[in-house]
Design a protein around this motif. Structure first.
Motif, PDB file in Angstrom:
ATOM      1  N   PRO A   1      28.233 -34.368 -39.309  1.00 11.88           N
ATOM      2  CA  PRO A   1      28.503 -35.482 -38.713  1.00 11.88           C
ATOM      3  C   PRO A   1      27.568 -35.701 -36.849  1.00 11.88           C
ATOM      4  O   PRO A   1      28.410 -34.848 -36.290  1.00 11.88           O
ATOM      5  CB  PRO A   1      29.994 -35.958 -38.418  1.00 11.88           C
TER       6      PRO A   1
ATOM      7  N   LEU B   1      28.996 -36.350 -33.866  1.00  9.53           N
ATOM      8  CA  LEU B   1      29.725 -36.627 -32.505  1.00  9.53           C
ATOM      9  C   LEU B   1      29.328 -37.559 -31.316  1.00  9.53           C
ATOM     10  O   LEU B   1      30.361 -38.217 -30.532  1.00  9.53           O
ATOM     11  CB  LEU B   1      30.618 -35.391 -32.511  1.00  9.53           C
TER      12      LEU B   1
ATOM     13  N   TYR C   1      33.319 -42.470 -31.894  1.00  7.39           N
ATOM     14  CA  TYR C   1      34.843 -42.472 -32.427  1.00  7.39           C
ATOM     15  C   TYR C   1      35.436 -41.145 -33.545  1.00  7.39           C
ATOM     16  O   TYR C   1      36.231 -40.669 -32.674  1.00  7.39           O
ATOM     17  CB  TYR C   1      34.473 -43.755 -33.643  1.00  7.39           C
ATOM     18  N   THR C   2      34.547 -40.548 -34.167  1.00  3.97           N
ATOM     19  CA  THR C   2      35.081 -39.257 -35.086  1.00  3.97           C
ATOM     20  C   THR C   2      35.491 -38.655 -34.125  1.00  3.97           C
ATOM     21  O   THR C   2      36.391 -37.520 -33.512  1.00  3.97           O
ATOM     22  CB  THR C   2      34.060 -38.705 -35.409  1.00  3.97           C
TER      23      THR C   2
ATOM     24  N   SER D   1      38.069 -39.877 -31.260  1.00  2.00           N
ATOM     25  CA  SER D   1      40.168 -39.625 -32.659  1.00  2.00           C
ATOM     26  C   SER D   1      40.713 -38.558 -32.816  1.00  2.00           C
ATOM     27  O   SER D   1      41.631 -38.794 -32.528  1.00  2.00           O
ATOM     28  CB  SER D   1      38.957 -40.871 -33.356  1.00  2.00           C
TER      29      SER D   1
ATOM     30  N   HIS E   1      37.789 -44.153 -45.282  1.00  6.50           N
ATOM     31  CA  HIS E   1      37.892 -43.592 -44.077  1.00  6.50           C
ATOM     32  C   HIS E   1      37.891 -42.124 -44.802  1.00  6.50           C
ATOM     33  O   HIS E   1      37.683 -40.831 -44.280  1.00  6.50           O
ATOM     34  CB  HIS E   1      38.392 -43.981 -42.879  1.00  6.50           C
TER      35      HIS E   1
ATOM     36  N   THR F   1      35.823 -39.801 -46.043  1.00  5.71           N
ATOM     37  CA  THR F   1      34.982 -38.915 -46.141  1.00  5.71           C
ATOM     38  C   THR F   1      34.988 -38.538 -44.210  1.00  5.71           C
ATOM     39  O   THR F   1      35.149 -37.412 -44.022  1.00  5.71           O
ATOM     40  CB  THR F   1      33.884 -39.386 -46.461  1.00  5.71           C
ATOM     41  N   ASN F   2      35.133 -39.183 -43.870  1.00  6.90           N
ATOM     42  CA  ASN F   2      35.451 -39.530 -42.216  1.00  6.90           C
ATOM     43  C   ASN F   2      37.172 -37.956 -41.835  1.00  6.90           C
ATOM     44  O   ASN F   2      36.754 -37.112 -41.629  1.00  6.90           O
ATOM     45  CB  ASN F   2      35.830 -40.212 -41.107  1.00  6.90           C
ATOM     46  N   THR F   3      37.774 -38.076 -43.184  1.00 11.16           N
ATOM     47  CA  THR F   3      39.237 -37.736 -41.938  1.00 11.16           C
ATOM     48  C   THR F   3      38.813 -35.703 -43.249  1.00 11.16           C
ATOM     49  O   THR F   3      39.590 -35.482 -42.069  1.00 11.16           O
ATOM     50  CB  THR F   3      40.317 -38.011 -43.872  1.00 11.16           C
TER      51      THR F   3
ATOM     52  N   THR G   1      36.062 -34.965 -42.593  1.00  6.10           N
ATOM     53  CA  THR G   1      35.274 -33.531 -41.132  1.00  6.10           C
ATOM     54  C   THR G   1      36.279 -33.475 -40.494  1.00  6.10           C
ATOM     55  O   THR G   1      36.411 -32.698 -39.556  1.00  6.10           O
ATOM     56  CB  THR G   1      34.196 -34.798 -41.349  1.00  6.10           C
ATOM     57  N   GLN G   2      37.040 -34.508 -40.251  1.00  9.33           N
ATOM     58  CA  GLN G   2      37.838 -34.723 -38.835  1.00  9.33           C
ATOM     59  C   GLN G   2      39.047 -33.455 -38.961  1.00  9.33           C
ATOM     60  O   GLN G   2      39.535 -33.054 -37.963  1.00  9.33           O
ATOM     61  CB  GLN G   2      38.957 -35.722 -38.973  1.00  9.33           C
TER      62      GLN G   2
ATOM     63  N   HIS H   1      45.106 -42.853 -47.477  1.00  7.60           N
ATOM     64  CA  HIS H   1      44.684 -43.710 -47.313  1.00  7.60           C
ATOM     65  C   HIS H   1      44.631 -44.986 -48.473  1.00  7.60           C
ATOM     66  O   HIS H   1      45.236 -44.925 -48.772  1.00  7.60           O
ATOM     67  CB  HIS H   1      43.138 -42.815 -47.828  1.00  7.60           C
TER      68      HIS H   1
END
Ligand code: GLU
Length: 440
Positions: free
Chosen positions: A172, A174, A183-184, A187, A205, A207-209, A211-212, A228
């Motif tokens: 991602p 950043l 945001y990633t 956040s 979200h 997929t974001n999760t 990577t996060q 989710h």
């Protein structure tokens, strides 16, 4: 200690989709006696507007979703810079120089070859000299987080066990080329610094999760629990995203939707718990269980909110609506009787005005052709006001005796002549509130 947050970007008005997220996070915090943070995700200076920050707060206040703390990402840029430095220091951050057009071309090639369109990490192979040359030529690059190519797993509070192959996800970005933190990164830094224990957000979200979780761990933090929820669709299952603009909370408010009706509906929609109208926040908090929500897309029909609002209003004593009733022009001494008579016949408080006007000024009579003579005769028999609780009974008995009409044929033409409509409150109770009868 449970801490949750609602993290809207102030780039527009809140809509029912946002509210679903806000409500779930709010209820989790309140049920646990924890902290609910309103976090304004305003790292994008072009799209973020102060008027939306104010509007978000007003909407949440209207609903009674009180927050314990407000945080603003625009005030925390220093912390994000520190996190970026740390990621660089530990070798998890790299600069990449592809233009959007080049990236698009790469994706198309991958898709043509039947491969997933994942960033190929070409920038990782650059030598220092190549990097310097690119920077001289193109300016700063973007900064990407180097994912660890393992499976990323978590126990999702709604979806259950999730396992995502990090190799199937692009590293991602950043930090943008212009230096803006995305945001990633913001956040995860916030979630860690603010001790957020539970994050509920939309399934867009997921997929974001993944990577996060890796970024949080790379920064030495512990990932919160994630849940989710499914996305809302329209009544026919159609995507709601394009119509969310028409489902702004302030528009629902203007249409007379009551907060408790809206909150009750959303607190159960898509959950295995029965739909229920809850008339106070405590009941909402007590009955909430995030794990009871399902993963199927959740149908939302704005029309459902109006009957619920009507039912909620029927549960209210005059005290709860006195100001509104008086504002409609109803006198203090009649307010109680007025409210008792009309509350079963309104859908929203906006309808109060119509009944108040009818009582004060009378209604335009509705008289069917075949009832013309009958109504004219009946009206001559109507006693002089003021009317009282016995007026309707005495009058209709006299009209019945004089005309021979009875039942619906007797009552309906008179109701329509006096109120202009076929439905409404008990006429015996309404009569004392009528100042004027226009049919006269
Ligand atoms: N500002 C983000 C959004 O509105 C927050 C997402 C999150 O809850 O992490 O999508």
């Amino acid at each position: 200690m449970t801490t949750t947050r609602f993290a809207p970007s102030p780039t527009g008005y809140l809509h029912v989709g946002n509210l679903r997220t806000a409500l779930m996070n709010y209820l989790i915090a309140r049920k646990a006696g924890g902290t609910f943070i309103l976090r304004i995700d305003d790292t994008d200076p072009e799209r973020s507007k102060e008027e939306y920050v104010d509007a978000i707060k007003q909407d949440l206040e209207w609903l009674g979703l009180t927050w314990d703390k407000v945080e603003r990402q625009s005030e925390r840029l220093g912390r994000y810079a520190e996190a970026a430095t740390k990621l660089r220091d530990i070798g998890r951050f790299y600069e990449a120089f592809e233009t959007p057009v080049e990236l698009d071309l790469k994706r198309k090639k991958q898709l043509n070859m039947g491969k997933p369109p994942v960033y190929d990490r070409a920038a990782l192979a650059l030598s220092d000299a190549e990097r310097a040359a690119l920077r001289a030529d193109r300016g700063q690059g973007v900064w990407r987080f180097k994912l660890d190519h393992q499976r990323i797993e978590w126990a999702d509070g709604i979806i259950g066990d999730v396992s995502i192959d990090a190799a199937s996800v692009s590293d991602p970005v950043l930090i943008r080329q212009d230096g803006q933190v995305l945001y990633t990164l913001a956040s995860v830094v916030d979630d860690t610094d603010m001790g957020v224990t539970d994050v509920v957000r939309g399934s867009d979200h997921v997929t974001n999760t993944a990577t996060q979780i890796q970024i949080i761990e790379a920064l030495g933090g512990t990932a919160p629990r994630f849940a989710h929820h499914s996305l809302l669709t329209g009544p026919q299952g159609e995507a709601l995203s394009k119509r969310l603009g028409t489902l702004a909370l302030r528009d629902l408010r203007a249409r007379g939707v009551e907060p408790m009706a809206l909150l009750s509906h959303l607190a159960r929609l898509g959950s295995s718990d029965p739909a229920e109208l809850m008339t106070d926040m405590a009941a909402l908090v007590d009955g909430f269980e995030v794990s009871h929500f399902g993963t199927a897309p959740t149908k939302f029909d704005v029309e459902d909110l109006f009957p619920l609002t009507g039912r909620y209003l029927q549960s209210l004593p005059l005290e709860a609506v006195r100001d509104r009733v008086l504002a409609a022009g109803v006198s203090e001494d009649r307010a109680e009787a007025f409210w008792t008579v009309i509350r079963d016949n309104i859908e929203t408080l906006n309808d109060v005005d119509g009944w108040a006007t009818l009582c004060r000024d009378g209604a335009t009579p509705v008289i069917d052709d075949e009832d013309r003579e009958f109504v004219a005769q009946a009206i001559t028999m109507l006693p002089e006001g003021p009317f009282d609780a016995d007026t309707w009974g005495a009058w209709t008995s006299a009209v019945k005796a004089a005309t021979g009409r009875k039942g619906r044929g007797l009552f309906m033409p008179l109701r329509k002549a006096l109120t202009g409509q076929a439905h409404g409150p008990d006429m015996g109770a309404l009569m004392p509130l009528l100042n004027v009868v226009k049919a006269r």
